[in-house]
Design an enzyme around this catalytic site. Sequence first.
Site, PDB file in Angstrom:
ATOM      1  N   GLU A  21      75.935 106.640-127.842  1.00  0.00           N
ATOM      2  CA  GLU A  21      74.644 106.708-128.536  1.00  0.00           C
ATOM      3  C   GLU A  21      74.340 108.129-129.012  1.00  0.00           C
ATOM      4  O   GLU A  21      73.706 108.327-130.043  1.00  0.00           O
ATOM      5  CB  GLU A  21      73.516 106.167-127.646  1.00  0.00           C
ATOM      6  N   HIS A  67      75.833 108.571-132.412  1.00  0.00           N
ATOM      7  CA  HIS A  67      74.923 108.081-133.463  1.00  0.00           C
ATOM      8  C   HIS A  67      73.823 109.108-133.735  1.00  0.00           C
ATOM      9  O   HIS A  67      73.492 109.395-134.889  1.00  0.00           O
ATOM     10  CB  HIS A  67      74.262 106.777-133.013  1.00  0.00           C
ATOM     11  N   HIS A 107      74.934 112.061-135.747  1.00  0.00           N
ATOM     12  CA  HIS A 107      75.124 111.684-137.150  1.00  0.00           C
ATOM     13  C   HIS A 107      73.785 111.748-137.887  1.00  0.00           C
ATOM     14  O   HIS A 107      73.717 112.136-139.065  1.00  0.00           O
ATOM     15  CB  HIS A 107      75.714 110.275-137.211  1.00  0.00           C
TER      16      HIS A 107
END
Length: 662
Positions: free
Chosen positions: A451, A454, A457
């Site tokens: 996670e 993510h 990003h």
Amino acid sequence: MTSIFPEFTISDQNLDRQKELVLEQIQSNRETIKKLLKIKNKTYQNFVKPYQLIHVKLTILFSPISHLNYVKNSEKTQKVYSELLPVLTEYYTELGQSRQLYEAFKEIYQKEKDSLNQEQKKVLEDAIRDFELSGVNLRDEKREKVKQINIKLSQLQNSFAQNLLNATDSYEMIVEDFEDVKELPPTELESAKLERDGKTVYRFTLHQPSYIAYMTYGSNRVKREEIYRAYVTRAPENDKILEEILSLRYQKAKLLGFNNYAELSLATKMAKSPQQVIDFLKNLADKSKPQAEKEYNQLNSFAKKLGLEGDLQAYDFAYYSEKMKKQMFDVNDEDFRPYFEKNRVVEGLFQFLNRLFKLEFEKVDVPVWHPSVSVYHIYRKGKLIGRIYLDLESREGKKDGAWMDEWVVHHEDEKGRIISPVAFIVANFSPSSKDIPSLLRPYDVETLFHEMGHALHHLLSEVKEPFVSGISGVEWDAVEFPSQFLEKFAYEPSVLKTFAYHYKTDQPIPDEMVKKLKSSKNFLSALSMVRQIEFSLFDILIHLDNYTSDDVQKILDQVREEVSVIKPPPYNKFQWSFSHIFAGGYAAGYYSYKWAEVLSADAYFMFIDNGIYNDEIAESFYSNILSKGGSMPADELFRRFAGREPDINALLRLSGIKTGGQ
């Protein structure tokens, strides 16, 4: 210094006011769009930029409501969220079908494409494509039909998720005989123990930590099947809902000129056709299944030696695989948990990211929705980059699973100021108690790293245009790339050494345990691979036509026959709880996990084979992947980073799968 971030002050008490703000923003947006459309000489700066920014404002207002509905669900959050959903869906569908907006975007693109930068061009190209996928070119009655379908779909998907949450919250299994829980680790036993009618009993629920604990350590096979059956038959009312969802998706695809919903879904992804996805998955299955069958036979024989009658069933898998892993590698998830105290793992992850990408994390004291939530500011080379909220412990009223969600996207505002991004990471790790802190399993550590990938990003974007910044504008089958990349470092010895200390003694994890964990990483990996292929193939196949719930069951049975090695019992209704595709964004896209894992495995080995802390490779990954968001096609960004096309064999190497089962 005044905060540059919005503060999370939303609660049940002021949800109605927040709902009003969302509705006011929608109205304000409509008025702004009318004014924008009246501009005679429309340009990117006077039209597209303000159009993006009003939608950033709307997201900033609505995100806390949807977030609260998932992490602190109540009648109030359900009510407000359910009331706003159709309004928002109608609004976005109206925009997507606006001929005037479509013509304006096309006109600006034609006029300015040679003078726009890459980010701006991508915003316009994505927008024009999305207008066309929303039915902008359809006749009025068909356009209205698509709009009504979108509204209905948003309501059905919300109902699917809510049914699942309610079913998960409402179930309990009470175990009275200590013999049935004697193998549970002390921490799990303590969590389950309670007094009822003057005697000690043990309560298990369908929430992940509790369910997994009994499936892994519950010695009573009858009880294991009992809780397994409850888990795989949750929310039977979702059977009719999923049928309606599939029907509406099919109708929408047909209205938009596609043969089926799978084609519509892939129009915004890296994969070019449903057949390409099916071929990709079957190729992986062909290469993985022979080894998966060997793994099953090995596990089945092992279980029989321990006294299992008949063949190993789905509800036996976790129990016996844990025992076999213990015997083969002398490794047991519970042995590791004392070394994986939640806060220490978080700090270790931050240290790893500091070494890898030169990131620094500073804990800050700001309003949160629950006392167990912690908040950090992220810096790089002295510059404040963004804020991240970590909500990692399981509790009632919180949706199962783990996810990253974005609140504010990195972008440039109308005054040329850079607005810093904000992200949430949510998980369901074992909750802390007054005596024992939250202790993680190895898999939980991987999940946290995943996670965080993510989140990076989203948070490390340097893109100024909000519609292609962070994960916005990234093809869905590439979204998992950074997250899967980061999770692969969770078991690296040099990384483990930064955080794995015993929560009581403060002793570092012994080298022998690290070695065992690393060597056991690919334990039963082919069985895990075929399970993911089963889900992915099922998902793409049910979106190829207008299927009923009976058809869906038949397709699932066929896929299991072809791909699965451990066949679930006939009563297993996995589809009722497949929220990724019926309540999330993965419809005809679940294959994305494996598709992206080819990219992530390939990138991971570039680091492993050249030294993990290789500044040149890390900087290339940072600048070509993490900071570029959706400003360029993912395959092009990968080529810029790697200097070549991705290699599918990297995924098989990562999983320890030898081609052809050799």
